[in-house]
Enzyme design. Structure first.
Site, short mmCIF file in Angstrom:
data_model
loop_
_atom_site.label_atom_id
_atom_site.label_comp_id
_atom_site.label_asym_id
_atom_site.label_seq_id
_atom_site.Cartn_x
_atom_site.Cartn_y
_atom_site.Cartn_z
N ASP A 132 0.83 -1.20 0.00
CA ASP A 132 0.00 0.00 0.00
C ASP A 132 0.87 1.26 0.00
O ASP A 132 1.84 1.36 0.75
CB ASP A 132 -0.88 -0.02 1.26
CG ASP A 132 -1.86 1.13 1.28
OD1 ASP A 132 -2.76 1.14 0.43
OD2 ASP A 132 -1.72 2.01 2.14
N GLU A 149 1.16 -0.87 -5.17
CA GLU A 149 0.08 0.09 -5.34
C GLU A 149 0.76 1.44 -5.49
O GLU A 149 1.15 2.08 -4.51
CB GLU A 149 -0.87 0.10 -4.13
CG GLU A 149 -2.12 0.90 -4.41
CD GLU A 149 -2.30 2.17 -3.58
OE1 GLU A 149 -3.19 2.96 -3.91
OE2 GLU A 149 -1.55 2.39 -2.61
C1 GLC Z 1 -4.08 3.38 -0.60
C2 GLC Z 1 -5.45 2.78 -0.47
C3 GLC Z 1 -6.42 3.83 -0.04
C4 GLC Z 1 -5.97 4.42 1.27
C5 GLC Z 1 -4.52 4.90 1.19
C6 GLC Z 1 -3.95 5.17 2.54
O1 GLC Z 1 -4.02 4.31 -1.60
O2 GLC Z 1 -5.84 2.19 -1.67
O3 GLC Z 1 -7.72 3.32 0.06
O4 GLC Z 1 -6.79 5.49 1.62
O5 GLC Z 1 -3.69 3.93 0.61
O6 GLC Z 1 -3.71 3.96 3.20
#
Ligand code: GLC
Length: 622
Positions: free
Chosen positions: A269, A311
């Site tokens: 993440d 991500e």
């Molecule tokens: C990522 C997740 C998102 C979240 C962010 C902070 O982008 O996909 O939903 O708000 O991280 O953890």
């Protein structure tokens, strides 16, 4: 096998893998801690963590390690269909997910991303992205034994479990944060903090704002610490300090513990934000890549079946770096979200024109060998328009105008808008950020159903299937977001719940509509049309000659995306008409057949209805 021979996983004992991937770990750590006198001790501690995890790895997972070593590209086969959902809203809890495996299999799913299910901050927690413990499941969802059991059930059904590794931040009620607040110096050093507001201003001008409207700024004052904590996201999500090797050690141990409970894929993440450096935008820094490379090497040593997925919601030019390029090839993530494909597709749909989409996709660097994209049309987040900028395509564009156009379009504010989306995190003077809304609502189904207009409903269904056909034809893992396979609409009422504090993304995070799911077997219903369309594509995809990215991409005529896989052997051609108007597209020489309808003996040219997508294979015999 030398450590430079990437992708292939070893199947020998721990020591063999340590020899093989140890140099990768050392190299990654050099970039982070090379100047420290205790460097060797840091390395040794991490090796120790890997060794304990390896010793504790259950025998079924060791067997999986061996199977994956024999087939390192297992996740790149064209039959890979992913599904992403929140545990509570899909099934209730972890145990109940087991009861939904048949549904997932019916759809063709073999990769399941369960959104955060670890113990989370009570009250506001960003949908679980504020983790209170990496070693406990959120009690309402089950416990660690339930996790291991579910992972085993999924594995037996041929489904790989993916979980988030919240590596950039913890919740402000995580034990580390509580101990930091209580004044324990070692835990204060787990987080990034500065003493004065003036110091925050030395960073702020260079930083982006993720939640610009609801959580402006990147720092939050903590009275107990009497310092400003770095909070890239919400004020209760505290950014970790990887300059402190203890943080990397904790994260590695947390990851390997989850891997030993059966998690096969980790969604890293917020990967771009892992390292901060004054004067930079604190995204995509070389040290952030080094942290990921260290985690990759540790996984390869202790739990080699594990995959890492980035991500990274960043422009195309920076995106491929997360798959490891040049000397890092095969040493970083196995997978990354293809944000470029996703946003450009939505822009193409709004404009009724595929030229920019084709140009942007053709300009994308190919994923290195043994890596691939995660292709998706929607996920639990907003569609972040910020990635549409120079580098998203080769030609000069007025990107700001494009971002503003698509944002307004999907908020239903343009003359030709057909959708019912909503802008996300828009602030005065900074018009564009993202769009919230489910696939179906953004494709016009909500408005069409409200008007009870059969023609409009038909167009909306075609748009849903068009967007999915493109994403599924790109290569890599094709991910379906919960409910999209049924044409599930926005859930405005759900999004208004006070606990979501106005976070607009809850518009498309409503509970799974199992009544709608029941309609998937009622011929002629929207749910049946959408579900059977997804299902047919998932099934047909398994025999398509898909590489990890298309061999050729172009537009022609302008509304039609042409995407081709295969060189000398069998050829696959996607034709996708992003316009509501019918058009004709030329076919390359030879005879073609439709991989979905099995219509055969197509040649020279083909008529495409408005929003039609065709999957064509060369040769007239099935
Ligand atoms: C990522 C997740 C998102 C979240 C962010 C902070 O982008 O996909 O939903 O708000 O991280 O953890």
């Amino acid at each position: 096998m030398a450590s430079e021979e990437v992708g292939a996983l070893p199947d020998g004992p721990f020591e063999q893998r340590a020899d093989q991937f140890g140099p990768d770990l050392r190299r990654a750590l050099q970039a982070l801690y090379g100047a420290r006198g205790d460097f060797e001790a840091i390395l040794a501690r991490l090796m120790c963590i890997a060794q304990s995890a390896s010793a504790e790895r259950p025998s079924e997972l060791r067997a999986l390690d061996r199977a994956r070593a024999r087939d390192p590209d297992w996740f790149l086969t064209p039959d890979r269909i992913g599904y992403s959902c929140y545990v509570d809203r899909f099934a209730g809890d972890l145990r109940a997910i087991g009861g939904r495996i048949d549904y997932l299999r019916e759809l063709g799913v073999n990769y399941l991303h369960l959104l955060p299910f670890l113990k989370m901050r009570p009250g506001q927690n960003d949908g679980g992205f504020a983790v209170s413990s990496y070693r406990e499941v959120e009690p309402a969802l089950g416990d660690m034994a339930d996790l291991a059991q579910l992972a085993g059930q999924l594995r037996a059904a041929g489904i790989s479990l993916c979980a988030d590794l919240l590596c950039n931040h913890t919740s402000d009620d995580h034990e580390w944060a509580l101990r930091a607040k209580a004044g324990e110096a070692p835990f204060r050093a787990y987080y990034l903090t500065v003493e004065t507001e003036a110091e925050t201003q030395e960073f702020e001008p260079h930083l982006s704002q993720v939640f610009a409207a609801s959580a402006p700024g990147n720092f939050t004052y903590c009275p107990q610490l009497r310092r400003w904590v770095w909070t890239t996201f919400y004020p209760y999500q505290w950014d970790l300090n990887y300059a402190n090797p203890a943080v990397l050690q904790e994260m590695a141990a947390a990851m390997l513990n989850l891997a030993n409970h059966g998690v096969e894929v980790f969604r890293l993440d917020s990967a771009p934000f892992l390292w901060k450096q004054k004067g930079s935008d604190c995204q995509n820094l070389p040290q952030a890549h080094a942290i990921i490379q260290a985690l990759r090497a540790l996984a390869a040593i202790a739990a080699p079946a594990v995959l890492l997925k980035a991500e990274a919601i960043v422009p195309a030019a920076q995106l491929v770096d997360y798959l490891g390029i040049g000397p890092s090839a095969g040493k970083e993530c196995h997978l990354a979200y293809n944000t470029n494909l996703m946003t450009l597709q939505w822009a193409a749909l709004a404009r009724g024109n595929a030229e920019l989409l084709a140009e942007g996709l053709a300009a994308m660097p190919r994923p290195p060998e043994h890596t691939g994209w995660l292709s998706y049309v929607r996920c639990h987040d907003d569609i972040g328009w910020g990635v549409l900028r120079a580098g998203s395509a080769s030609k000069q564009r007025d990107w700001a105008a494009l971002r503003s156009f698509v944002s307004q379009f999907y908020a239903g504010e343009s003359e030709n808008s057909f959708d019912s989306g909503a802008v996300f995190e828009v602030t005065k003077g900074q018009a564009v950020h993202g769009t919230s809304g489910s696939l179906a609502s953004l494709c016009g189904l909500e408005r069409a159903q409200m008007k009870e207009d059969r023609g409009e409903i038909d167009l909306a269904v075609r748009r849903i299937l068009l967007m999915t056909a493109v994403s599924m034809a790109f290569g890599g893992i094709a991910l379906i977001n919960m409910g999209d396979e049924l044409g599930q609409l926005n859930h405005a009422e759900f999004a208004r719940a006070p606990r979501f504090d106005g976070d607009g993304r809850w518009l498309h995070r409503g509970p799974m509509d199992w009544n709608l799911a029941a309609q998937r077997h009622e011929p002629g219903s929207v749910a049946a049309r959408v579900f059977s369309g997804f299902q047919a594509m998932a099934k047909a995809r398994a025999i398509l000659p898909l590489a990890n990215a298309p061999a050729r991409i172009e537009a022609g005529p302008p509304s039609v995306l042409r995407l081709c896989h295969g060189q000398n052997g069998q050829q696959f051609l996607l034709l996708a008409n992003f316009s509501s108007l019918p058009t004709q597209a030329d076919l390359p020489a030879g005879r073609w057949r439709d991989a979905l309808s099995q219509e055969s003996a197509l040649h020279d040219s083909i008529n495409l209805e408005g929003y039609a997508a065709r999957w064509l294979l060369q040769g007239s015999e099935p």
